[in-house]
Design a protein around this motif. Sequence first.
Motif, PDB file in Angstrom:
ATOM      1  N   PRO A   1      -7.253  11.915   4.258  1.00 30.03           N
ATOM      2  CA  PRO A   1      -7.590  12.368   5.611  1.00 30.03           C
ATOM      3  C   PRO A   1      -9.068  12.733   5.707  1.00 30.03           C
ATOM      4  N   GLY A   2      -9.704  12.310   6.785  1.00 27.07           N
ATOM      5  CA  GLY A   2     -11.091  12.698   7.013  1.00 27.07           C
ATOM      6  C   GLY A   2     -12.110  11.850   6.290  1.00 27.07           C
ATOM      7  N   ILE A   3     -11.671  10.819   5.593  1.00 23.41           N
ATOM      8  CA  ILE A   3     -12.612  10.005   4.838  1.00 23.41           C
ATOM      9  C   ILE A   3     -13.365   9.047   5.770  1.00 23.41           C
ATOM     10  N   GLY A   4     -12.747   8.705   6.904  1.00 25.45           N
ATOM     11  CA  GLY A   4     -13.423   7.823   7.861  1.00 25.45           C
ATOM     12  C   GLY A   4     -12.698   6.521   8.177  1.00 25.45           C
ATOM     13  N   LYS A   5     -11.381   6.499   7.976  1.00 23.08           N
ATOM     14  CA  LYS A   5     -10.618   5.270   8.250  1.00 23.08           C
ATOM     15  C   LYS A   5     -10.657   4.909   9.732  1.00 23.08           C
ATOM     16  N   SER A   6     -10.418   5.931  10.583  1.00 24.82           N
ATOM     17  CA  SER A   6     -10.410   5.657  12.018  1.00 24.82           C
ATOM     18  C   SER A   6     -11.791   5.231  12.482  1.00 24.82           C
ATOM     19  N   THR A   7     -12.820   5.883  11.937  1.00 22.84           N
ATOM     20  CA  THR A   7     -14.190   5.528  12.311  1.00 22.84           C
ATOM     21  C   THR A   7     -14.492   4.095  11.907  1.00 22.84           C
ATOM     22  N   LEU A   8     -14.124   3.744  10.687  1.00 21.06           N
ATOM     23  CA  LEU A   8     -14.397   2.390  10.198  1.00 21.06           C
ATOM     24  C   LEU A   8     -13.712   1.347  11.068  1.00 21.06           C
TER      25      LEU A   8
ATOM     26  N   SER B   1      -5.958  11.280  21.082  1.00 22.71           N
ATOM     27  CA  SER B   1      -5.844  10.965  22.506  1.00 22.71           C
ATOM     28  C   SER B   1      -6.938   9.992  22.903  1.00 22.71           C
ATOM     29  N   ASP B   2      -6.772   9.384  24.075  1.00 20.96           N
ATOM     30  CA  ASP B   2      -7.768   8.441  24.596  1.00 20.96           C
ATOM     31  C   ASP B   2      -9.153   9.077  24.590  1.00 20.96           C
ATOM     32  N   ASN B   3      -9.153  10.365  25.018  1.00 20.45           N
ATOM     33  CA  ASN B   3     -10.410  11.082  25.129  1.00 20.45           C
ATOM     34  C   ASN B   3     -11.132  11.218  23.808  1.00 20.45           C
ATOM     35  N   GLN B   4     -10.353  11.592  22.797  1.00 20.31           N
ATOM     36  CA  GLN B   4     -10.934  11.765  21.459  1.00 20.31           C
ATOM     37  C   GLN B   4     -11.517  10.453  20.956  1.00 20.31           C
ATOM     38  N   ILE B   5     -10.792   9.363  21.200  1.00 19.64           N
ATOM     39  CA  ILE B   5     -11.268   8.070  20.704  1.00 19.64           C
ATOM     40  C   ILE B   5     -12.515   7.638  21.480  1.00 19.64           C
ATOM     41  N   LYS B   6     -12.494   7.921  22.780  1.00 19.53           N
ATOM     42  CA  LYS B   6     -13.656   7.579  23.607  1.00 19.53           C
ATOM     43  C   LYS B   6     -14.899   8.335  23.109  1.00 19.53           C
ATOM     44  N   MET B   7     -14.681   9.633  22.793  1.00 19.40           N
ATOM     45  CA  MET B   7     -15.803  10.440  22.309  1.00 19.40           C
ATOM     46  C   MET B   7     -16.361   9.884  21.003  1.00 19.40           C
ATOM     47  N   ARG B   8     -15.454   9.455  20.140  1.00 18.63           N
ATOM     48  CA  ARG B   8     -15.875   8.872  18.872  1.00 18.63           C
ATOM     49  C   ARG B   8     -16.631   7.563  19.118  1.00 18.63           C
ATOM     50  N   ALA B   9     -16.101   6.763  20.061  1.00 18.10           N
ATOM     51  CA  ALA B   9     -16.729   5.466  20.354  1.00 18.10           C
ATOM     52  C   ALA B   9     -18.141   5.665  20.885  1.00 18.10           C
ATOM     53  N   GLU B  10     -18.333   6.777  21.627  1.00 16.67           N
ATOM     54  CA  GLU B  10     -19.665   7.016  22.189  1.00 16.67           C
ATOM     55  C   GLU B  10     -20.708   7.339  21.130  1.00 16.67           C
TER      56      GLU B  10
END
Length: 456
Positions: free
Chosen positions: A102-109, A130-139
């Motif tokens: 967890p937290g290593i960066g799989k979702s980010t990658l 949530s959509d919001n969290q993913i959007k924030m990461r995408a930004e």
Amino acid sequence: MSKTSSSFFCKNCGASSPKWLGKCPACGEWNTFIEEVIHKEKTDYKKTWKKENPDKRALKPMLIDEVEKGNEQRIAIKDKEFERVLGGGIVPGSVILIGGEPGIGKSTLMLQVALQFSNKKVLYISGEESDNQIKMRAERLPFSNKECYLFTEVSTQKIGKALQELEPDIVIIDSIQTLQSELIDSTPGSISQIKETAGDLIRFAKETGTPVFLIGHITKDGTLAGPKLLEHMVDTVLQFEGDRHHVYRILRTTKNRFGSTSEIGIYEMQNSGLREVSNPSEILISQRDETLSGVAISATIEGMRPLLIETQALVSQAVYGTPQRNSNGYDAKRLNMLLAILEKKCGLRMGMQDVFVNIAGGLRVEDPGIDLSIIAAIVSSYENVALDSKICFIGEIGLSGEIRAVNRIEQRITEAEKLGFATVYVSKFNKLPKAKNKIRIIETAKLEEFLKLLFG
Ligand code: TYD
Ligand code: MG
């Protein structure tokens, strides 16, 4: 009327049994059976995909000589580290499992890979954020893809419907442990759920030729959570690893039906996502002003790439009766062997010393070609004599103290030369073409001779 019943599943291999068993008949492990409630009666939920796998062949036995090689067109990825680790792009219809702590960066990658495609419809399904969290990461990421869809859902039935409607070119699931099939009553992440939901997605991938990425959690002992079966079901298993407190991350393959498993990809975690590190030798060698004892540099080969690494050793008088031997990133048994050779062949009294060995940068190296460098680091620490930081050591040590030839020596030497090394020690038995390199090459055949050259 629907009928529910429970079944017992092996935590290790996923085998099922109607009653509890002490020993799994399939994998032989003890005490691994757990009970899960399942919904036996299946509705005739049958999926038909509009899109068909273009590579589908006749379903009858065929002579191997007559099989025409399909024009397997791999999908190129902008992220070159990722592409290389997969063996040169994504094979259509393949299922790729990505594991990591967890937290290593799989979702980010995976989000970053999704956003780097152009002219490809990517569906990112998340059951964790949530959509919001993913959007924030995408930004935060410096990429954008006009055709990247988001879907926050955990039910495979609803996901199946979305896949039918959207017909994406690439699917990413974050994560397989959060998915839930309505046909099974047990909780998400349980063996029967993982088997069912992964099975559904694999069927989708094979029937439509759409590649599917599954993000998976890791248990405390470092293996992918869920039945081992999951690893057998998918085509490729990737591991994303590294120390959460360091910025470097390593992506490696542990299984790949479409390429080599020895490739690694290196990333650096930045504020704007993961940056590809295309010249890892520079980061793996620590910056140092003064020369320190116990440090030696070697050139190894990871997959197709030569890589310069730093081997470190600390040798100190043992305080307790039994001296400690500790190795990080290098085979501990091999370390013991090297110490025995030093004792027997070179007369160094290693029996009374604690010995610690480490490969810098959190790398794990299995290549025996770095033996010579490990020896140089150990003796440097033992004698408390620093080695010149412009020397590189390449060679495998045999049991009688001979320095053996290693594979792809020219590539290793060229890499050392490229990074500004002045001298390289190699085995005499490596047949080197004469006077091609500017770097000074010193050939040795025996350990005693090598140590005499180096330490006098
Ligand atoms: P995440 O992808 O959520 O990890 P996983 O899916 O494997 O659990 O990434 C987690 C860490 O990455 C988080 O601690 C914040 C960090 N991070 C950055 O440093 N830079 C970035 O641009 C992003 C998106 C995350
Ligand atoms: Mg995540």
